[in-house]
Design a protein around this motif. Structure first.
Motif, PDB file in Angstrom:
ATOM      1  N   ALA A  14       0.843  -1.210   0.000  1.00  0.00           N
ATOM      2  CA  ALA A  14       0.000   0.000   0.000  1.00  0.00           C
ATOM      3  C   ALA A  14       0.876   1.257   0.000  1.00  0.00           C
ATOM      4  CB  ALA A  14      -0.923  -0.012   1.214  1.00  0.00           C
ATOM      5  N   LYS A  15       1.987   1.184   0.741  1.00  0.00           N
ATOM      6  CA  LYS A  15       2.906   2.326   0.813  1.00  0.00           C
ATOM      7  C   LYS A  15       3.588   2.527  -0.549  1.00  0.00           C
ATOM      8  CE  LYS A  15       6.516   4.103   3.838  1.00  0.00           C
ATOM      9  NZ  LYS A  15       7.867   3.576   3.751  1.00  0.00           N
ATOM     10  N   LEU A 155      -2.526  -2.372  -9.415  1.00  0.00           N
ATOM     11  CA  LEU A 155      -2.977  -1.955  -8.079  1.00  0.00           C
ATOM     12  C   LEU A 155      -3.038  -0.431  -7.973  1.00  0.00           C
ATOM     13  CD1 LEU A 155      -3.837  -2.820  -5.260  1.00  0.00           C
ATOM     14  CD2 LEU A 155      -1.422  -3.012  -4.621  1.00  0.00           C
ATOM     15  N   ILE A 156      -2.075   0.248  -8.577  1.00  0.00           N
ATOM     16  CA  ILE A 156      -2.085   1.723  -8.596  1.00  0.00           C
ATOM     17  C   ILE A 156      -3.373   2.202  -9.280  1.00  0.00           C
ATOM     18  CG2 ILE A 156      -0.965   3.765  -9.614  1.00  0.00           C
ATOM     19  CD1 ILE A 156       1.723   2.161  -9.406  1.00  0.00           C
ATOM     20  N   ASN A 186      -1.193 -15.125 -12.260  1.00  0.00           N
ATOM     21  CA  ASN A 186      -0.590 -15.508 -10.973  1.00  0.00           C
ATOM     22  C   ASN A 186      -0.244 -14.260 -10.174  1.00  0.00           C
ATOM     23  OD1 ASN A 186      -0.530 -18.268 -11.502  1.00  0.00           O
ATOM     24  ND2 ASN A 186       1.587 -18.275 -12.227  1.00  0.00           N
ATOM     25  N   SER A 187       0.414 -13.338 -10.875  1.00  0.00           N
ATOM     26  CA  SER A 187       0.938 -12.141 -10.244  1.00  0.00           C
ATOM     27  C   SER A 187      -0.200 -11.242  -9.761  1.00  0.00           C
ATOM     28  CB  SER A 187       1.815 -11.414 -11.260  1.00  0.00           C
ATOM     29  OG  SER A 187       2.594 -10.429 -10.672  1.00  0.00           O
ATOM     30  N   PHE A 188      -1.202 -11.059 -10.619  1.00  0.00           N
ATOM     31  CA  PHE A 188      -2.353 -10.229 -10.240  1.00  0.00           C
ATOM     32  C   PHE A 188      -3.009 -10.820  -8.985  1.00  0.00           C
ATOM     33  CE2 PHE A 188      -6.842  -8.826 -10.687  1.00  0.00           C
ATOM     34  CZ  PHE A 188      -6.630  -7.456 -10.661  1.00  0.00           C
ATOM     35  N   ALA A 189      -3.172 -12.149  -8.971  1.00  0.00           N
ATOM     36  CA  ALA A 189      -3.790 -12.818  -7.822  1.00  0.00           C
ATOM     37  C   ALA A 189      -2.954 -12.578  -6.561  1.00  0.00           C
ATOM     38  CB  ALA A 189      -3.931 -14.306  -8.087  1.00  0.00           C
ATOM     39  N   GLU A 190      -1.645 -12.750  -6.709  1.00  0.00           N
ATOM     40  CA  GLU A 190      -0.758 -12.592  -5.557  1.00  0.00           C
ATOM     41  C   GLU A 190      -0.868 -11.173  -4.970  1.00  0.00           C
ATOM     42  OE1 GLU A 190       3.744 -14.189  -5.241  1.00  0.00           O
ATOM     43  OE2 GLU A 190       3.543 -12.279  -6.258  1.00  0.00           O
ATOM     44  N   TRP A 191      -0.897 -10.168  -5.836  1.00  0.00           N
ATOM     45  CA  TRP A 191      -0.978  -8.772  -5.367  1.00  0.00           C
ATOM     46  C   TRP A 191      -2.353  -8.466  -4.797  1.00  0.00           C
ATOM     47  CZ3 TRP A 191       2.676  -4.615  -5.453  1.00  0.00           C
ATOM     48  CH2 TRP A 191       3.967  -5.012  -5.844  1.00  0.00           C
TER      49      TRP A 191
END
Ligand code: AN0
Ligand code: CP
Length: 329
Positions: A14-15, A155-156, A186-191
């Motif tokens: 988040a930071k 995410l941004i 995979n990556s989107f899920a992880e984030w």
């Protein structure tokens, strides 16, 4: 941050998003941070966004950038330990990575999976060897299993557009003519699992992703059901993980259309690009006002800039340069 390969390398996602949004407001605030530092970007596969946005990010921080299309311009690399190199490979990754480590302060690599052998692809052998032999800080430009710069930009974008504190985000599988990696998904899920959103995945049976990345995310096989009340819909094709690298479905009914979108909560539509129009996503959706794919791509610059800034600060800041204090005259 020494390396950036996965969300696990980030202590506070988040930071990092907040820092990226600050950089978006003032991109040249740290124009001297990367002075005399060289970023090497090595592509074993094609790229438009990752290549240009990461270069732009590095230039904003005052870095020098070298780009090499390894697949077209480099020697064919051997990766096997102990290989007798009497075939088509010309140079071992041991020497190639070690040499590039001499020229660069940070190295980034794009290396897609071959989609033939799951164990081999998921071992991330190439990036592990590059890190070991180049000995520089390392930034993934999409590996066999993950695409963290993309996910951070995603995410941004969600953070910029969300109208509630816990938006519903749906990752939906879409049809494609080629077998594609699972890396973006995979990556989107992880984030998403590390971001406090209400996250749901929908795909035809047989397209289950590795739970190493999805954790206990809810999977709904009925796409219409999954889309209900969604605030964001992330569209992506991937090949099967269980029946590794195979295309199990080309069902056109999985392509997102306005009719399907009507079930959502006026959802923003996301895609990492490149996208095949009228295969993965309908023209009406891509050209409609709820598509945010260009904003997403724009945010790739600030995702990369936030990560490079952290790497420069962590690895090269004088605060961490203990040799100076011990040996200075
Ligand atoms: C790649 C993939 O799906 O991993 C790169 C996306 C950023 N897509 C294609 O090869 C079309
Ligand atoms: N989204 C993305 O990584 O695009 P490129 O493959 O063009 O770099």
């Amino acid at each position: 941050m020494k390396n950036f390969i996965s969300v696990k390398d980030v202590s506070d996602p988040a930071k990092l998003v907040r820092e990226a949004l600050q950089l978006k407001k003032n991109p040249y605030a740290y124009a001297d941070l990367g002075k005399n530092k060289t970023l090497g970007l090595l592509f074993l596969n094609p790229s438009l966004r990752t290549r240009l946005s990461t270069q732009k990010a590095a230039l904003n921080l005052g870095m020098q950038v070298m780009v090499m299309n390894m697949d077209k311009e480099g020697w064919t690399l051997e990766t096997q330990e102990g290989a007798v190199m009497n075939g088509s490979t010309v140079e071992h990754i041991k020497e190639a990575a070690a040499v590039m480590g001499q020229y660069c302060d940070i190295i980034g690599i794009r290396s897609f999976p071959k989609l033939l052998n799951r164990e081999e692809d998921y071992s991330e052998d190439i990036i592990k060897k590059f890190i070991a032999y180049a000995k520089t800080p390392f930034i993934s430009l999409e590996s066999s299993t993950l695409h963290p710069l993309q996910s951070l930009a995603d995410l941004i974008t969600i953070r910029e557009l969300a109208t509630s504190t816990k938006p519903k985000v749906v990752l939906t599988w879409a049809p494609h003519v080629k077998a594609l990696p699972q890396a973006v998904s995979n990556s989107f899920a992880e984030w998403m699992c590390n971001s406090g959103v209400d996250f749901v995945i929908t795909h035809p049976k047989g397209y289950e992703l590795s739970t190493d990345f999805t954790g206990n995310t809810k999977i709904i096989h009925d796409q219409d059901e999954a889309l209900k009340e969604a605030d964001f819909v992330y569209v992506k094709n991937w090949s099967s993980y269980t029946d590794y690298g195979k295309i199990l479905s080309t069902d056109k009914n999985w392509m997102l259309t306005n009719k399907k979108w009507e079930k959502t909560n006026n959802a923003k539509i996301m895609h990492c690009l490149p996208v095949r129009r009228e295969v993965e996503l309908s023209n009406e959706i891509l050209d409609g006002s709820n598509s945010v794919v260009i904003q997403q791509a724009a945010n790739r610059v600030f995702a990369a800039q936030a990560v490079l800034k952290k790497m420069l600060e962590h690895n090269f800041s004088s605060v961490n340069d203990h040799s100076q204090t011990v040996f200075q005259k």
